[in-house]
Design a protein around this motif. Structure first.
Motif, PDB file in Angstrom:
ATOM      1  N   LEU A   1      34.739  43.888  33.028  1.00  0.00           N
ATOM      2  CA  LEU A   1      34.088  42.723  32.439  1.00  0.00           C
ATOM      3  C   LEU A   1      33.533  41.789  33.516  1.00  0.00           C
ATOM      4  O   LEU A   1      32.429  41.243  33.380  1.00  0.00           O
ATOM      5  N   LEU A   2      34.288  41.589  34.585  1.00  0.00           N
ATOM      6  CA  LEU A   2      33.816  40.740  35.677  1.00  0.00           C
ATOM      7  C   LEU A   2      32.584  41.335  36.351  1.00  0.00           C
ATOM      8  O   LEU A   2      31.625  40.621  36.679  1.00  0.00           O
ATOM      9  N   ASN A   3      32.620  42.648  36.544  1.00  0.00           N
ATOM     10  CA  ASN A   3      31.456  43.320  37.134  1.00  0.00           C
ATOM     11  C   ASN A   3      30.230  43.200  36.238  1.00  0.00           C
ATOM     12  O   ASN A   3      29.108  43.011  36.701  1.00  0.00           O
ATOM     13  N   LYS A   4      30.474  43.306  34.927  1.00  0.00           N
ATOM     14  CA  LYS A   4      29.397  43.150  33.948  1.00  0.00           C
ATOM     15  C   LYS A   4      28.764  41.765  34.043  1.00  0.00           C
ATOM     16  O   LYS A   4      27.550  41.596  33.858  1.00  0.00           O
ATOM     17  N   ALA A   5      29.598  40.767  34.360  1.00  0.00           N
ATOM     18  CA  ALA A   5      29.101  39.399  34.494  1.00  0.00           C
ATOM     19  C   ALA A   5      28.497  39.132  35.864  1.00  0.00           C
ATOM     20  O   ALA A   5      28.021  38.018  36.124  1.00  0.00           O
ATOM     21  N   GLY A   6      28.511  40.149  36.742  1.00  0.00           N
ATOM     22  CA  GLY A   6      27.889  40.001  38.056  1.00  0.00           C
ATOM     23  C   GLY A   6      28.821  39.553  39.158  1.00  0.00           C
ATOM     24  O   GLY A   6      28.369  39.092  40.215  1.00  0.00           O
ATOM     25  N   PHE A   7      30.142  39.665  38.933  1.00  0.00           N
ATOM     26  CA  PHE A   7      31.103  39.202  39.935  1.00  0.00           C
ATOM     27  C   PHE A   7      31.843  40.380  40.574  1.00  0.00           C
ATOM     28  O   PHE A   7      32.152  41.384  39.915  1.00  0.00           O
ATOM     29  N   SER A   8      32.135  40.229  41.861  1.00  0.00           N
ATOM     30  CA  SER A   8      32.810  41.276  42.628  1.00  0.00           C
ATOM     31  C   SER A   8      33.488  40.612  43.816  1.00  0.00           C
ATOM     32  O   SER A   8      33.471  39.379  43.953  1.00  0.00           O
ATOM     33  N   SER A   9      34.061  41.429  44.714  1.00  0.00           N
ATOM     34  CA  SER A   9      34.703  40.868  45.906  1.00  0.00           C
ATOM     35  C   SER A   9      33.692  40.146  46.789  1.00  0.00           C
ATOM     36  O   SER A   9      34.020  39.168  47.468  1.00  0.00           O
ATOM     37  N   ALA A  10      32.452  40.622  46.763  1.00  0.00           N
ATOM     38  CA  ALA A  10      31.396  39.992  47.554  1.00  0.00           C
ATOM     39  C   ALA A  10      30.882  38.710  46.902  1.00  0.00           C
ATOM     40  O   ALA A  10      30.380  37.806  47.581  1.00  0.00           O
ATOM     41  N   ASN A  11      31.023  38.640  45.591  1.00  0.00           N
ATOM     42  CA  ASN A  11      30.560  37.471  44.843  1.00  0.00           C
ATOM     43  C   ASN A  11      31.607  37.133  43.772  1.00  0.00           C
ATOM     44  O   ASN A  11      31.430  37.396  42.586  1.00  0.00           O
ATOM     45  N   PRO A  12      32.746  36.549  44.175  1.00  0.00           N
ATOM     46  CA  PRO A  12      33.839  36.337  43.229  1.00  0.00           C
ATOM     47  C   PRO A  12      33.564  35.199  42.246  1.00  0.00           C
ATOM     48  O   PRO A  12      32.891  34.212  42.580  1.00  0.00           O
ATOM     49  N   ALA A  13      34.107  35.367  41.043  1.00  0.00           N
ATOM     50  CA  ALA A  13      34.118  34.267  40.083  1.00  0.00           C
ATOM     51  C   ALA A  13      35.234  33.307  40.504  1.00  0.00           C
ATOM     52  O   ALA A  13      36.346  33.730  40.786  1.00  0.00           O
ATOM     53  N   LYS A  14      34.923  32.014  40.562  1.00  0.00           N
ATOM     54  CA  LYS A  14      35.899  31.029  41.014  1.00  0.00           C
ATOM     55  C   LYS A  14      36.301  30.133  39.853  1.00  0.00           C
ATOM     56  O   LYS A  14      35.461  29.574  39.166  1.00  0.00           O
ATOM     57  N   LEU A  15      37.619  30.036  39.649  1.00  0.00           N
ATOM     58  CA  LEU A  15      38.145  29.312  38.496  1.00  0.00           C
ATOM     59  C   LEU A  15      39.232  28.329  38.930  1.00  0.00           C
ATOM     60  O   LEU A  15      40.178  28.705  39.618  1.00  0.00           O
ATOM     61  N   GLN A  16      39.097  27.083  38.500  1.00  0.00           N
ATOM     62  CA  GLN A  16      40.150  26.087  38.688  1.00  0.00           C
ATOM     63  C   GLN A  16      40.989  26.003  37.410  1.00  0.00           C
ATOM     64  O   GLN A  16      40.440  25.827  36.323  1.00  0.00           O
ATOM     65  N   ILE A  17      42.314  26.117  37.564  1.00  0.00           N
ATOM     66  CA  ILE A  17      43.226  25.927  36.438  1.00  0.00           C
ATOM     67  C   ILE A  17      44.052  24.669  36.711  1.00  0.00           C
ATOM     68  O   ILE A  17      44.730  24.570  37.730  1.00  0.00           O
ATOM     69  N   TRP A  18      43.972  23.721  35.800  1.00  0.00           N
ATOM     70  CA  TRP A  18      44.710  22.462  35.927  1.00  0.00           C
ATOM     71  C   TRP A  18      45.897  22.462  34.959  1.00  0.00           C
ATOM     72  O   TRP A  18      45.880  23.121  33.917  1.00  0.00           O
ATOM     73  N   TYR A  19      46.903  21.684  35.296  1.00  0.00           N
ATOM     74  CA  TYR A  19      48.101  21.585  34.449  1.00  0.00           C
ATOM     75  C   TYR A  19      48.744  20.212  34.651  1.00  0.00           C
ATOM     76  O   TYR A  19      48.508  19.550  35.680  1.00  0.00           O
ATOM     77  N   PRO A  20      49.553  19.726  33.692  1.00  0.00           N
ATOM     78  CA  PRO A  20      50.268  18.452  33.876  1.00  0.00           C
ATOM     79  C   PRO A  20      51.265  18.595  35.022  1.00  0.00           C
ATOM     80  O   PRO A  20      52.117  19.490  35.001  1.00  0.00           O
ATOM     81  N   SER A  21      51.165  17.740  36.017  1.00  0.00           N
ATOM     82  CA  SER A  21      51.948  17.900  37.241  1.00  0.00           C
ATOM     83  C   SER A  21      53.452  17.822  37.010  1.00  0.00           C
ATOM     84  O   SER A  21      54.223  18.360  37.806  1.00  0.00           O
ATOM     85  N   ALA A  22      53.885  17.186  35.931  1.00  0.00           N
ATOM     86  CA  ALA A  22      55.320  17.092  35.661  1.00  0.00           C
ATOM     87  C   ALA A  22      55.880  18.362  35.028  1.00  0.00           C
ATOM     88  O   ALA A  22      57.094  18.504  34.895  1.00  0.00           O
ATOM     89  N   SER A  23      55.010  19.299  34.651  1.00  0.00           N
ATOM     90  CA  SER A  23      55.449  20.518  33.971  1.00  0.00           C
ATOM     91  C   SER A  23      55.680  21.645  34.975  1.00  0.00           C
ATOM     92  O   SER A  23      54.743  22.282  35.450  1.00  0.00           O
ATOM     93  N   THR A  24      56.941  21.889  35.281  1.00  0.00           N
ATOM     94  CA  THR A  24      57.294  22.959  36.232  1.00  0.00           C
ATOM     95  C   THR A  24      56.859  24.318  35.716  1.00  0.00           C
ATOM     96  O   THR A  24      56.311  25.140  36.458  1.00  0.00           O
ATOM     97  N   LYS A  25      57.079  24.559  34.422  1.00  0.00           N
ATOM     98  CA  LYS A  25      56.775  25.889  33.895  1.00  0.00           C
ATOM     99  C   LYS A  25      55.272  26.165  33.877  1.00  0.00           C
ATOM    100  O   LYS A  25      54.842  27.292  34.131  1.00  0.00           O
ATOM    101  N   ARG A  26      54.454  25.135  33.626  1.00  0.00           N
ATOM    102  CA  ARG A  26      53.008  25.368  33.644  1.00  0.00           C
ATOM    103  C   ARG A  26      52.489  25.568  35.065  1.00  0.00           C
ATOM    104  O   ARG A  26      51.556  26.332  35.288  1.00  0.00           O
ATOM    105  N   ALA A  27      53.122  24.906  36.018  1.00  0.00           N
ATOM    106  CA  ALA A  27      52.772  25.152  37.416  1.00  0.00           C
ATOM    107  C   ALA A  27      53.075  26.601  37.790  1.00  0.00           C
ATOM    108  O   ALA A  27      52.272  27.274  38.447  1.00  0.00           O
ATOM    109  N   MET A  28      54.219  27.099  37.327  1.00  0.00           N
ATOM    110  CA  MET A  28      54.607  28.474  37.626  1.00  0.00           C
ATOM    111  C   MET A  28      53.704  29.472  36.912  1.00  0.00           C
ATOM    112  O   MET A  28      53.340  30.515  37.473  1.00  0.00           O
TER     113      MET A  28
END
Length: 562
Positions: free
Chosen positions: A379-406
């Motif tokens: 699916l990533l390759n289909k979208a045009g992404f690879s090791s040479a052109n990686p898809a970059k994603l930021q995942i945010w979470y509530p900082s007080a939540s240990t389990k979401r950080a993990m």
């Protein structure tokens, strides 16, 4: 023990003989007094080795129960309260028109005496009310008081005001003990909405109607307890002696607010609180469960209807590409997360609607094979992404939540290990208030959060996520629920289906509509459901009556001490 005492007597006799000259000097009476004092001190300080150390919590001596929690209380005003801790407290302090039969999800009358009579057009609800009910301030409950309570909920403009405001056109007392509510449009889940904790009866003598006119630190309702103390670190509930219904099994409730899970954990272990409830870390829960098996205390667990999920911002690159969203859904390994991160204290969920409801459909399990890395790379390759052109994603979470950080870091590790560099995940924490205040601004590409239902109906797991009142497929949601959630998802078909299920009274037809909505959810992937929580409460051995309801409520009035 007897041998030890005899040896002690023998030793004292030897000391007596040796001290005869001194006895004569100070006098026999003084000597006897000194001996008695010494014996008293010895007896007072002596304790059998197996006698337990007394608890630091003395509330049980007068029949009161102390409950410890780490949740933060902002307000207890029903018209502005919109957090889990507020709902729990209002559930125990107040009464609503309807509630749920204990141990079930069956809606039953509370301040009403019967289920509402609904007009043929499904717009008018006529509700008969209970007589002989008294408010905590001594004033009488009637239809005018109930109408005042619901109108204030809407007109004061608090956080949950939209729940009733969006649905209700008018509220009138059509008799001393009869209430008539007219809706703006048919809404099949409306009786469930009337069971919302904040939709409780409050005394017109203690409150006023007006935008922003809130009383965050007081409560005057009709429930089994009355609030007698409100402080930043504690609350005190006394039993309301004029309560119309079931009387509490205890003499009152003391709520202690602990600053951290570690403080709550230690307070419970030392006996400073009778019950620990919301919220402990996974390792602490596991520790307390293991000790409960040995008989040190009680562990009570129940399936929760709280769903944890990932928000995907469709206006943020690369998440504007459907193939990327589907790839992320494909790498999720829910059993792994539950085992390694959540310590088995949850269950995988494959829809935004939890398994609690019969309309639940595991669409993500059917649509995406669990942890299918080959498919994700495709699916990533289909979208045009690879090791040479990686898809970059930021995942945010509530900082007080240990389990979401993990969880976020586990997803990052999965991507690094299995996707040949085609997806790079960056993990960031932010304070919970900041996160939720900024979701609708589109700041976060992806976020890990959870959802506690406002009312117990499947609609409340669909409409607040997927509905959009203004927007288009091209522009995304400009105004509406999905914009507020930070996904910005828009679908004409989903909007139509949401409107249909809200007006449909036939359960089978409504179930089929929810089924189609869930199918579209899995196909379009604006959100990824992850797990469904379990609720935990821990109680000392002498506490009875701890019961976690399937509707995510905790009735304090059942608690008592042996």
């Amino acid at each position: 023990m007897l041998i030890t005492m005899l040896m002690g007597v023998k030793q004292m006799l030897k000391q007596y003989v040796a001290m005869l000259p001194e006895i004569k000097r100070i006098g026999i009476l003084k000597f006897i007094s000194i001996c008695c004092l010494c014996c008293f001190l010895v007896v007072s300080c002596t304790k059998p080795a197996n006698q337990p150390v007394s608890s630091t919590n003395s509330s049980g001596e007068n029949g009161r129960i102390t409950i410890g929690t780490t949740l933060k209380l902002r307000t207890i005003d029903p018209a502005d309260a919109y957090e889990q801790i507020s709902a729990e407290l209002l559930y125990n302090l107040g009464d609503r028109l309807y509630t749920y039969k204990s141990g079930t999800t069956e809606l039953v009358p509370q301040l009403a005496t019967a289920m509402p009579k609904i007009s043929g057009d499904s717009l008018t609800y006529t509700i008969p009310l209970r007589q002989g009910v008294i408010f905590h301030d001594g004033s009488a409950f009637n239809a005018k008081a109930m109408a005042f309570s619901l109108e204030r909920f809407i007109k004061n403009g608090g956080r949950p005001a939209f729940l009733l405001g969006d649905a209700i056109a008018s509220i009138k007392a059509t008799g001393e003990f009869e209430l008539t509510i007219k809706l703006k449009k048919p809404f099949a889940a409306f009786p469930s909405l009337l069971a919302f904790a904040g939709a409780c009866a409050i005394s017109p003598q203690a409150y006023e109607i007006g935008p922003g006119k809130f009383k965050p630190d007081s409560f005057v309702g009709t429930g089994p307890y009355k609030l007698v103390k409100y402080a930043s670190d504690s609350l005190k509930f006394d039993v309301f002696d004029k309560y119309w219904g079931e009387k509490p099994a205890n003499k009152g409730i003391d709520i202690q607010f602990l600053s951290t899970p570690a403080n709550l954990f230690n307070a419970f272990k030392t006996g400073a609180v009778d019950v620990a409830y919301l919220s402990l870390d996974a390792d602490q829960i596991r520790n307390l469960e293991e000790r409960a098996k040995k008989g040190d205390w009680q562990a009570i667990a129940a399936k929760s209807s709280t769903v944890s999920y990932m928000i995907l911002n469709l206006k943020s690159k690369p998440l504007d590409n459907l193939a990327v969203r589907q790839a992320i859904a494909t790498i999720i390994d829910r059993p792994l997360l539950n085992e390694r991160v959540l310590r088995g204290q949850a269950e995988p969920v494959y829809s935004l609607i939890p398994t609690t409801f019969d309309v639940y459909k595991p669409v993500f399990q059917k649509q995406y094979q669990e942890a299918n890395m080959a498919k994700a790379k495709e699916l990533l390759n289909k979208a045009g992404f690879s090791s040479a052109n990686p898809a970059k994603l930021q995942i945010w979470y509530p900082s007080a939540s240990t389990k979401r950080a993990m969880v976020a870091n586990t997803l990052k590790a999965i991507a690094q290990k299995n996707l040949d560099g085609a997806l790079e995940i960056e993990v960031n924490g932010v304070e919970s208030p900041t996160l939720f205040q900024n979701l609708d601004k589109g700041i976060y590409p992806a976020a890990l959060v959870d959802w506690v239902a406002d009312y117990f109906d499947a609609d409340n797991y669909i409409q607040p996520f997927l509905s959009c009142s203004k927007g288009s497929v091209k522009s995304g949601c400009i105004e509406g629920a999905s914009q507020g959630q930070g996904s910005f998802y828009y679908s004409d078909r989903v909007n139509q289906l949401i409107a249909q299920q809200r007006q449909e009274s036939n359960p089978a037809t409504r179930k089929a509509i929810f089924g189609e909505i869930q199918d579209i959810l899995a196909k379009d992937v604006p959100f990824i459901p992850l797990w469904q929580d379990k609720d935990y409460a821990f109680a000392q051995k002498d506490v009875t009556g701890v019961k976690l309801e399937p509707t995510q409520t905790f009735p304090f009035w059942l608690l008592s001490k042996q």
